[in-house]
Structures are given as C-alpha cells and as structure tokens.
Design an enzyme around this catalytic site. Sequence first.
Site, mmCIF file in Angstrom:
data_model
loop_
_atom_site.group_PDB
_atom_site.id
_atom_site.type_symbol
_atom_site.label_atom_id
_atom_site.label_comp_id
_atom_site.label_asym_id
_atom_site.label_seq_id
_atom_site.Cartn_x
_atom_site.Cartn_y
_atom_site.Cartn_z
ATOM 1 N N GLY A 20 0.804 -1.219 0.000
ATOM 2 C CA GLY A 20 0.000 0.000 0.000
ATOM 3 C C GLY A 20 0.832 1.263 0.000
ATOM 4 N N ASN A 25 -3.303 6.139 -5.228
ATOM 5 C CA ASN A 25 -3.674 4.959 -6.004
ATOM 6 C C ASN A 25 -4.600 4.123 -5.123
ATOM 7 O OD1 ASN A 25 -3.764 2.350 -7.130
ATOM 8 N ND2 ASN A 25 -1.769 2.599 -8.090
ATOM 9 N N SER A 28 -4.070 0.284 -4.733
ATOM 10 C CA SER A 28 -2.876 -0.005 -3.938
ATOM 11 C C SER A 28 -3.168 0.109 -2.452
ATOM 12 C CB SER A 28 -1.749 0.955 -4.338
ATOM 13 O OG SER A 28 -0.645 0.828 -3.469
ATOM 14 N N ARG A 138 9.623 4.304 -5.614
ATOM 15 C CA ARG A 138 9.859 4.315 -7.056
ATOM 16 C C ARG A 138 11.067 5.175 -7.429
ATOM 17 N NH1 ARG A 138 5.568 2.812 -11.201
ATOM 18 N NH2 ARG A 138 7.544 1.849 -11.782
ATOM 19 N N GLU A 174 6.895 11.136 -14.367
ATOM 20 C CA GLU A 174 6.380 9.782 -14.194
ATOM 21 C C GLU A 174 6.410 8.968 -15.483
ATOM 22 O OE1 GLU A 174 4.812 8.447 -11.107
ATOM 23 O OE2 GLU A 174 5.963 10.061 -10.220
ATOM 24 N N HIS A 250 -2.395 8.963 -12.591
ATOM 25 C CA HIS A 250 -1.698 9.159 -13.858
ATOM 26 C C HIS A 250 -2.727 9.360 -14.960
ATOM 27 C CE1 HIS A 250 1.917 6.683 -12.226
ATOM 28 N NE2 HIS A 250 2.206 7.953 -12.195
ATOM 29 N N CYS A 369 -0.348 0.030 -17.598
ATOM 30 C CA CYS A 369 0.749 0.275 -16.652
ATOM 31 C C CYS A 369 1.912 -0.680 -16.893
ATOM 32 C CB CYS A 369 0.262 0.108 -15.216
ATOM 33 S SG CYS A 369 -0.733 1.468 -14.595
#
Length: 446
Positions: A20, A25, A28, A138, A174, A250, A369
């Site tokens: 998570g 998101n 997530s 990330r 991104e 996104h 994705c």
Amino acid sequence: MRSYEMNFDGLVGPTHNYSGLSVGNIASRNNASAISNPKQAALEGLAKMKTLADMGLKQGVLAPQERPNIYMLRQLGFTGDDAKVMRDAYQQAPSVFLSCCSASSMWTANAATVSPSADTADNKVHFTPANLTNKFHRATEPEITSRVLKATFSDTSRFVHHAPLPFNEHFGDEGAANHTRLCANHSHSGVELFVYGRYAFDESKLSPKVFPARQTYEASQAISRLHGLSPDNAVFIQQNPDLIDQGVFHNDVIAVGNENVLFFHEQAFLDTDLKLAEIKQKLRADSLHYICVQTSEVSVENAIKSYLFNTQIVTLPSGEMAIIAPTECQENEQVNRYLTTLIQQNTPIKHVHYLNVKQSMKNGGGPACLRLRVALNEDELNAVNPSTVINQLQYDRLTTWVNKHYRDKLAENDLCDPLLLHEVRTALDELTTILNLGSVYTFQQN
C-alpha cells in the site's frame, strides 16, 4: 520504411507484494497488507506478453529491479551483513524497509518517456528514464532502469539515452504514463501529448488538493526539449485536478491513445476543446478519432475500478484496432456494456480482448501500466537486443525461470527473510543470461 509499435512489458519481480505504498492509487491502498503471489503475478504478466505476441504484435520484456534494495538501506544508516541490515530495517523503520522491497518496476509505463525517430530532430529514438520523485519506493528505480534500457537498446547510432531529470519535485516525471503519441501511422511524424498535473513554478494555477500531482509542466517541457521535438510535434495538456483527487494518479488511468485514436473520459483534461483543436491542427491527419466517454456512459468511479482507460489500444496486423482490457472491465456491468457498444460503432476499434492480470490490478496497475511503448522502424527493430523479444522460445525459458525461482506466497514479514535476498539474486543472475543484458545489477558489479 515500415514502422511498428513494440510493447515492452515489465517482468514482475520476485518480491511482488502488497504494502500500500502509493498514496493516490486507490487499489494499492485498499489491498495493503494482503498476501501476494509473486509466481502467479509473473506468470500472468508473461501470459499477457505471449498473448499479444501470438496476435502478431511486436512484444518485448524488461527486467525487474533487485529487491530488497540493500544498497539504499545502507545509505540510510543500516549496517552489518545483509541479514542484519534487513532485520534492523524491518524492526526500526518498517515503512522504509517495505519501500525498499517494492516490485513496482513491473509497471514500465513509468520506466521512461520515449520519442520515436519520426518525431525527433536527429531522427533517432530518444529515451529519458522517469525520475519518479513523488514516491520514495519508485525514486530508487531510475539507475537500474537506465542500465536495462541501455542493454535493450544499445545501438548508439539509432538510440539516444538521456539521464533522468533532476531529482526534485519541480521536475517530477512519471514517464510514459503521462505521455501519448498520436499519428496517422507509426511510419509518420506524430504529435506527442504530454499530460501534466501541476505547474511547479506557478502556484496560482489549478492543482489537486487531496492527492499529489506527480507530473509537472516543467518536466514535460524539459523532456520535449531533450528529445528534440519541434512545437508541431508536442501538445501540453493539464490533467483535471479534480480527477487526481478522485484517484486518477496518472493520465493513463483516464485516457489512452493509439495512432489516430484518442480514447478519453470527458472529465480527463482542462481546456479540453481547445487542446483537441490544437492536436487536430498539428497532426494534420486525414482521419482523427476522438472517442470521448461521457460520465453518463461510464462514471469516473467505474472507470477507476475497472481501469477502462488503463487498457491498451493496439493495431492488429489486419489494420483493425483492439482494446486489451483487464477482466475487471468485463466484470463491471457499466463498463462491459459500454465496450460492447463501442466495438459496434464507426471507429477503428473493432475488438476487445480481456486478460487476467489480477495480481497487478490489486496493486493498482492494469495492462497499460505494465508496458512501455516504443515505436520503431525496421532497422531500429532489428537493432533491439533479440533476447528481450518475446517468442515461443523466450516465453518458455522465462516461464521455466519463474517456476524455478519464485515463491507462491509472500506476506509482509517474509520480506526480511535473508533467504529471499539470496533467492532474488540467484534468479536475477540467471535472468541476465536469458535476456543477454550483461551485469546490469549492482550485486553483479560488486
């Protein structure tokens, strides 16, 4: 010379888990702490790649990151042998440790932004790895991503690799998740759409209030300059901040394009009519299809739940287009009804193929994705590392590799098991041989 779009999907890493980590998101966060199945996730991803290859499409694979990221944990002050570093980090800073175990590189739409040679001033394919500064888990990816991309596209006479943008929130980037290219076909110059969430240097502009806008206008402009795009090859569009606050983290959660088709929700952008007119004026295509989904047809909530727009639109060898959708779209009554109607309308999209990528979907990533789009002419295609191209042989080798090295189940506390790190390194060492990547991982170089 004929050109093709090649999709490079991220191979799901052995530490695929549900922590998570991605604020904004919804999927997530909703599945945080659930037990994951890395083997199933990797096999689902490979099956998706093989399905597209069997449809006659060009399909490649990108290697995952090494996780747990021991080097980052050491940089953050944890010492001792690897087992002690992992144990201490999990006990003392569990959120940091879990971030260093993320398998999020599977979503290669965030790996980089790619401009094909038909658009660039030097007629080469340009790659800029995304810096992903908005999320710590990330932001540790770009170095290895850069190495993997260079090992996949190594011919410097055809491919240009840029460094990521500065690691600062003002230039938050991104990658291709906020980038779409429209063209008459891939052999022709196109218009690249850069979708941003906010202006970093002008706080008077509209921006989301609940969740962060991960892509900045300034980052999008910088990539356009780096790639040598002319003003006629680029359009900059702001994402609707209200939708970011609803979980559209996104642009590829609310819009997707392919060749002369732009498929988007009516609430996706700001200044929609103005920007659509700009695209049409710059593209100069004889036939440009705007497929705008009304809120009355599909709500934003259902679009996010099903990932209707996080689908792939692909051009089949027949010339017709197909949507590659997760099975969640089929299971959502409103979305399924819309797609059934869409393929009967006067647009290039004539087929829908539903694929099972549930392990990825539970963590907030759909078919779009999972792939990085790279438009290549025939010479460039022949210059791609052939071992990264999915065919029956490579599919079989990779499936055998996954079954040999991956665990069936992974709970949060399994991530600090020292045996897991050994398993990961053994697997990745073998993978670099299968994909002919050389020593792209730090543990190999050390």
